[in-house]
Design an enzyme around this catalytic site. Structure first.
Site, PDB file in Angstrom:
ATOM      1  NE  ARG B 227      38.434  38.377  35.442  1.00 34.05           N
ATOM      2  CZ  ARG B 227      38.905  38.417  36.691  1.00 34.05           C
ATOM      3  NH1 ARG B 227      40.197  38.650  36.900  1.00 34.05           N
ATOM      4  NH2 ARG B 227      38.110  38.191  37.712  1.00 34.05           N
ATOM      5  CG  HIS B 275      44.791  35.389  37.695  1.00 37.17           C
ATOM      6  ND1 HIS B 275      43.711  35.247  36.862  1.00 37.17           N
ATOM      7  CD2 HIS B 275      44.423  36.334  38.604  1.00 37.17           C
ATOM      8  CE1 HIS B 275      42.732  36.048  37.256  1.00 37.17           C
ATOM      9  NE2 HIS B 275      43.148  36.718  38.306  1.00 37.17           N
TER      10      HIS B 275
END
Lengths: 312, 312
Positions: B227, B275
């Protein structure tokens, strides 16, 4: 009898190699050709690193030639190489491991679109497409020799489907293998990532041409880690520019270092690597050359002898 | 009783997910929240994809929440989440495989200096350094959970030396593991390639800061596929600019998509990926959510329940 290293290396590099070779076989007397002042007729073993013919010519009495390199496409055609002397190429498990790691790095980077994402980054574009798993991706090899099989063994547990083509069909566990020109067409039709690891011979020079590239599915990608002479450069650029081939990773070139004005450098779909897929580890190579020369001295057949007709 | 998918997705994307979920569990009645006109009090199961609190709030009677995503750091802190409802995250073997392939691709690309060679190519420079084998290279993981272990299993046969750190020490075959802050310092000191795959919690937010980066040896490289909140961005840029950290591969960011004016885009030592380390495979995810909801319906404990105190 003295052993001489005959090479196309700079004098200092030739001397550094001799120091390593001497350390690996202290029982022998080894000279760099650049410093050898003895009688060449007394030399029965030459260690060769792509010498020019005039450098090799004096050593007409040699009875065994150990190459320092794995690729012997220059050496086999060296007119100064005595026709009857057995010639061994260098097969180093460390080099197979380095090649397997290098090819796995390229295959995974292509599989996961690293080059496309790098282009997006330069444009500050955030965009993604659905992702394939390795088991949905087929990697085809030109060549099924030592190095190709080391790569296959590394790619197999990652999940890729593997294909292999060679002159004579060879059974490899878990790999669908092909031979001949029909077999080549069949393999290419199912190949998304093509890895070239075939030896450079008269039969394979220019193998990667317009016809071969057209037989790949649209969007296929090429990794050349064998020799520059396998690729017809204009055909490769054309296939990339038409969008038929999506990416090319080139580690080897017709002329090395790649000249500064060569179009490969700036092509957006070509990744240029400076012949580093599998660098020789000098310490390890010296030990392997030493072990093979000891075999010869004991009257045993050296390992990894080259079929000089076939060229590898 | 009806099931509702409550998400932060666009209405069409939410409807497409519901179609897949409905196909995976035809025995249930599933609605996208955007189209749900029934009585929220009749809903006992919610499938959640990071919904805003006001979207989740009407469903106060739910007795089970299945996340559509693996990371639940938003969901566990959603004030509208009924405190007593068990919450399951999505654990998909396809996603573990995708993550392992993605991390292996980054580790091998860093191991083999792809980014450095790309910079050389832009300058038309042919230059190489001696090459390391994977067995001479140590990869350290922050996190030893499902995804980290899938990566380790893939990297192990490639030859890398593996280290792993987590809050509570966990024994993993062939991996040296560490825990606690002393353990972290020890692991970092021996890590050349650091892979972040720890969950984002209050305890790990900002974990990758100046202090952590300074504990890595000079020339170390970072892969963040967990993250964005784990990284203190200014500290990362500083470590790269001082040359302490050699390269950073970032797949996740504090704000996604990464804003066009963010300094990461143009940093020469940062590779930006949008991502994509492990994209969700919708068909596969729908089947796994369906199987877990069936467990709940049968009165069995669902798989992959989140410890809401701990946060993962």
């Amino acid at each position: 009898m003295p052993i001489v290293l005959v090479s196309n290396l700079a004098p200092d590099a030739e001397r550094r190699w001799v120091a390593l070779l001497q350390a690996a076989m202290p029982e022998e007397e080894i000279h760099p050709a650049v410093d050898f002042t003895g009688d060449p007729a007394t030399v029965d073993v030459v260690i060769a690193a792509n010498p020019a013919p005039d450098k090799l010519a004096p050593f007409g009495s040699i009875r065994f030639v150990q190459s320092l390199w794995a690729g012997v496409e220059h050496l086999v055609h060296n007119p100064a190489l005595p026709p009857a002397a057995p010639l061994a190429r260098l097969v180093d498990p460390n080099m197979s491991q380095a090649m397997a790691e290098g090819v796995a790095a390229h295959v995974l980077a292509l599989h996961r679109d690293h080059a496309r994402f790098a282009r997006s980054q330069r444009q500050r574009v955030w965009s993604k497409d659905p992702q394939k798993l390795a088991r949905e991706r087929t990697v085809g090899f030109l060549g099924t020799g030592e190095l190709a099989r080391a790569c296959m063994r590394m790619l197999q547990p990652l999940g890729f489907s593997l294909l292999g083509w060679s002159r004579h069909q060879r059974a490899i566990d878990g790999v669908a293998t092909f031979a001949g020109s029909d077999g080549l067409q069949t393999m290419l039709g199912g190949t998304e990532i093509l890895v070239n690891l075939t030896p450079l011979t008269a039969a394979t020079r220019g193998l990667i041409d317009a016809r071969l590239l057209a037989a790949l599915p649209k969007g296929a990608m090429l990794i050349n880690v064998a020799r520059g002479g396998h690729v017809v450069e204009a055909d490769l650029i054309d296939a990339l520019d038409r969008g038929h081939l999506a990416e090319a990773v080139l580690d080897v070139f017709e002329i090395e270092p790649l000249p500064a004005d060569h179009p490969f450098w700036a092509h957006p779909r070509i990744q240029v690597f400076p012949h580093v897929a599998a660098q020789t580890d000098p310490a390890s190579a010296a030990k392997i050359a030493a072990a093979n020369i000891r075999r010869f001295r004991r009257g045993e057949t050296p390992h990894d002898l080259v079929d000089r007709q076939r060229g590898y």
